[in-house]
Design a protein around this motif. Structure first.
Motif, PDB file in Angstrom:
ATOM      1  N   ALA A 160      31.741  -0.658 -27.875  1.00  0.00           N
ATOM      2  CA  ALA A 160      30.880   0.556 -27.542  1.00  0.00           C
ATOM      3  C   ALA A 160      31.626   1.975 -26.961  1.00  0.00           C
ATOM      4  CB  ALA A 160      29.872   0.218 -26.317  1.00  0.00           C
ATOM      5  N   ILE A 161      31.074   2.958 -27.656  1.00  0.00           N
ATOM      6  CA  ILE A 161      31.499   4.212 -27.185  1.00  0.00           C
ATOM      7  C   ILE A 161      30.544   4.640 -26.191  1.00  0.00           C
ATOM      8  CG2 ILE A 161      32.247   6.580 -27.915  1.00  0.00           C
ATOM      9  CD1 ILE A 161      32.570   5.423 -30.787  1.00  0.00           C
ATOM     10  N   ALA A 162      31.579   5.588 -25.031  1.00  0.00           N
ATOM     11  CA  ALA A 162      30.469   6.090 -24.177  1.00  0.00           C
ATOM     12  C   ALA A 162      30.924   7.552 -24.140  1.00  0.00           C
ATOM     13  CB  ALA A 162      30.733   5.258 -22.875  1.00  0.00           C
ATOM     14  N   PRO A 163      30.308   8.524 -24.729  1.00  0.00           N
ATOM     15  CA  PRO A 163      30.533   9.671 -24.677  1.00  0.00           C
ATOM     16  C   PRO A 163      30.167  10.452 -23.608  1.00  0.00           C
ATOM     17  CG  PRO A 163      29.227   9.115 -26.482  1.00  0.00           C
ATOM     18  CD  PRO A 163      29.291   8.124 -25.705  1.00  0.00           C
ATOM     19  N   GLY A 164      30.931  11.423 -23.011  1.00  0.00           N
ATOM     20  CA  GLY A 164      30.444  12.331 -21.762  1.00  0.00           C
ATOM     21  C   GLY A 164      29.539  13.385 -22.136  1.00  0.00           C
ATOM     22  N   PHE A 165      29.850  14.763 -22.041  1.00  0.00           N
ATOM     23  CA  PHE A 165      29.026  15.764 -22.378  1.00  0.00           C
ATOM     24  C   PHE A 165      29.563  16.375 -23.582  1.00  0.00           C
ATOM     25  CE2 PHE A 165      27.543  19.865 -22.217  1.00  0.00           C
ATOM     26  CZ  PHE A 165      26.045  19.961 -21.760  1.00  0.00           C
ATOM     27  N   ILE A 166      28.894  16.287 -24.663  1.00  0.00           N
ATOM     28  CA  ILE A 166      28.900  16.539 -26.132  1.00  0.00           C
ATOM     29  C   ILE A 166      28.079  17.595 -26.276  1.00  0.00           C
ATOM     30  CG2 ILE A 166      29.535  15.783 -28.421  1.00  0.00           C
ATOM     31  CD1 ILE A 166      31.118  14.279 -26.309  1.00  0.00           C
ATOM     32  N   GLU A 167      28.603  18.648 -27.101  1.00  0.00           N
ATOM     33  CA  GLU A 167      27.497  19.882 -27.617  1.00  0.00           C
ATOM     34  C   GLU A 167      26.936  19.473 -28.849  1.00  0.00           C
ATOM     35  OE1 GLU A 167      27.365  22.766 -26.134  1.00  0.00           O
ATOM     36  OE2 GLU A 167      29.223  23.522 -25.651  1.00  0.00           O
ATOM     37  N   THR A 168      25.549  19.083 -28.514  1.00  0.00           N
ATOM     38  CA  THR A 168      24.562  18.755 -29.897  1.00  0.00           C
ATOM     39  C   THR A 168      23.341  19.360 -29.156  1.00  0.00           C
ATOM     40  OG1 THR A 168      23.611  16.596 -28.775  1.00  0.00           O
ATOM     41  CG2 THR A 168      25.856  16.497 -30.293  1.00  0.00           C
ATOM     42  N   ALA A 169      22.347  19.119 -30.381  1.00  0.00           N
ATOM     43  CA  ALA A 169      20.928  19.520 -29.927  1.00  0.00           C
ATOM     44  C   ALA A 169      20.364  18.951 -28.641  1.00  0.00           C
ATOM     45  CB  ALA A 169      20.041  19.065 -31.156  1.00  0.00           C
ATOM     46  N   MET A 170      20.968  17.623 -28.562  1.00  0.00           N
ATOM     47  CA  MET A 170      20.434  16.739 -27.300  1.00  0.00           C
ATOM     48  C   MET A 170      20.860  17.609 -25.878  1.00  0.00           C
ATOM     49  SD  MET A 170      21.313  12.823 -26.064  1.00  0.00           S
ATOM     50  CE  MET A 170      19.942  12.182 -27.282  1.00  0.00           C
ATOM     51  N   THR A 171      22.201  18.191 -25.860  1.00  0.00           N
ATOM     52  CA  THR A 171      22.639  18.656 -24.637  1.00  0.00           C
ATOM     53  C   THR A 171      22.215  20.084 -24.789  1.00  0.00           C
ATOM     54  OG1 THR A 171      24.968  18.740 -25.773  1.00  0.00           O
ATOM     55  CG2 THR A 171      24.383  17.058 -23.858  1.00  0.00           C
ATOM     56  N   ALA A 172      21.837  20.949 -25.787  1.00  0.00           N
ATOM     57  CA  ALA A 172      21.678  22.087 -25.990  1.00  0.00           C
ATOM     58  C   ALA A 172      20.364  22.367 -25.105  1.00  0.00           C
ATOM     59  CB  ALA A 172      21.300  22.613 -27.354  1.00  0.00           C
ATOM     60  N   ALA A 173      19.382  21.442 -25.190  1.00  0.00           N
ATOM     61  CA  ALA A 173      17.859  21.367 -24.429  1.00  0.00           C
ATOM     62  C   ALA A 173      17.978  21.326 -23.018  1.00  0.00           C
ATOM     63  CB  ALA A 173      17.317  20.117 -25.303  1.00  0.00           C
ATOM     64  N   LEU A 174      19.271  21.039 -22.321  1.00  0.00           N
ATOM     65  CA  LEU A 174      19.370  20.792 -20.931  1.00  0.00           C
ATOM     66  C   LEU A 174      19.426  22.398 -20.440  1.00  0.00           C
ATOM     67  CD1 LEU A 174      22.277  18.287 -20.715  1.00  0.00           C
ATOM     68  CD2 LEU A 174      19.717  18.287 -20.041  1.00  0.00           C
ATOM     69  N   PRO A 175      18.598  22.604 -19.201  1.00  0.00           N
ATOM     70  CA  PRO A 175      18.781  24.053 -18.331  1.00  0.00           C
ATOM     71  C   PRO A 175      20.343  24.225 -18.082  1.00  0.00           C
ATOM     72  CG  PRO A 175      17.232  22.077 -17.313  1.00  0.00           C
ATOM     73  CD  PRO A 175      18.069  21.589 -18.417  1.00  0.00           C
ATOM     74  N   ASP A 176      20.337  25.595 -18.050  1.00  0.00           N
ATOM     75  CA  ASP A 176      21.811  26.072 -17.766  1.00  0.00           C
ATOM     76  C   ASP A 176      22.459  25.592 -16.652  1.00  0.00           C
ATOM     77  OD1 ASP A 176      22.340  27.655 -19.996  1.00  0.00           O
ATOM     78  OD2 ASP A 176      21.825  29.711 -19.037  1.00  0.00           O
TER      79      ASP A 176
END
Ligand code: NAD
Length: 248
Positions: free
Chosen positions: A183-199
């Motif tokens: 398994a790979i456990a990514p941290g905070f990666i810049e994608t559409a998924m994280t772009a959707a998070l509030p600032d």
């Protein structure tokens, strides 16, 4: 010789984001690529073209990874089209965040189905093929949240912890057949998924990263390539955190 020459990789949810980046990196290393996503849309077509331009065979398949019957069907088609499947990356994933007290049954069920049951579906369909080949590499896309937990993401964290335990269990079941599972456990990666998070949430995550930058999709694709290739031939049942040293 390229790292994945002669291999066929199947990657789920790969029309964009981390999955797409893995597909591109695998293709650069010589693998033929079968990938799935929910719809045959402009993302899927663009990804297919980009991969073909790298000189490999590439095909996108519209299929809901959470659906057992659809998965059996699509894996059958891929086997017919490509002849063998050497690498499986269970990457498709969603979030439906909320504190437990406010979480609906639908939110829970959707995340467990798309993130965790999908991996069961694909491993179940692909394993017989890998067993006959007596080789294969399975990679589950987990998350640091699956290792540490995260308030407001109990459904997502549980699904990702499940993906880690699934990889470890499969590694024990079929290691003797030459099949590895990690398994790979990514941290905070810049994608559409994280772009959707509030600032404010994005800023809070950034403070936890000693390397002082968000991860890029290529950071994950590089590790996936290592785990898919014979460079990692003695690594199985592991979870590798790719998170800039994140303090959770
Ligand atoms: P993304 O939303 O950009 O891409 C996910 C892809 O999966 C999309 O193309 C989507 O259409 C597809 N998908 C969703 N549901 C599907 C289904 N039922 N069947 C088939 N395809 C489906 O997300 P991403 O950031 O690239 O995330 C990829 C994986 O990495 C996910 O499993 C995610 O949980 C995991 N991850 C991401 C991060 C991050 O910071 N971005 C961190 C840790 C883990």
């Amino acid at each position: 010789m390229k790292l994945l020459e002669g291999k066929v990789a199947l990657i789920t949810g790969a029309a964009r984001g981390i999955g797409k980046s893995i597909a591109v990196k695998f293709a650069q290393e010589g693998a033929d690529i079968a990938f799935t996503d929910l719809n045959r849309d402009e993302n899927m077509e663009a990804t297919e073209k980009e991969l073909e331009a790298l000189g490999v065979k590439a095909k996108g398949y519209a299929s809901n990874a959470a659906d057992f019957a659809q998965t059996e069907e699509v894996v059958g088609k891929i086997k017919e089209d490509f002849g063998h499947i050497d690498i499986l990356v269970n990457n498709a994933g969603i979030t439906k965040d909320g504190l437990m007290m406010r979480m609906s049954e639908a939110q829970w069920d959707a995340v467990i189905a798309v993130n965790l049951k999908s991996a069961f579906n694909f491993i179940h369909a692909v394993l017989p093929i890998m067993m006959r080949q007596r080789q294969g590499s399975i990679i589950n896309m987990a998350s640091v949240v699956g290792v540490h937990g995260n308030a407001g993401q109990s459904n997502y964290a549980a699904s990702k912890a499940g993906l880690i335990a699934l990889a470890k269990s499969i590694a024990q079941e079929v290691g003797s057949r030459g099949i590895r599972a990690n398994a790979i456990a990514p941290g905070f990666i810049e994608t559409a998924m994280t772009a959707a998070l509030p600032d404010d949430v994005r800023k809070e995550w950034a403070l936890k990263i000693p390397l002082r930058r968000a991860g890029q999709v290529e950071d994950i694709a590089n590790v996936a390539t290592f785990l898919a290739s014979d460079m990692s031939s003695y690594i199985s049942g592991q979870v590798i955190q790719v998170d800039g040293g994140m303090n959770m």
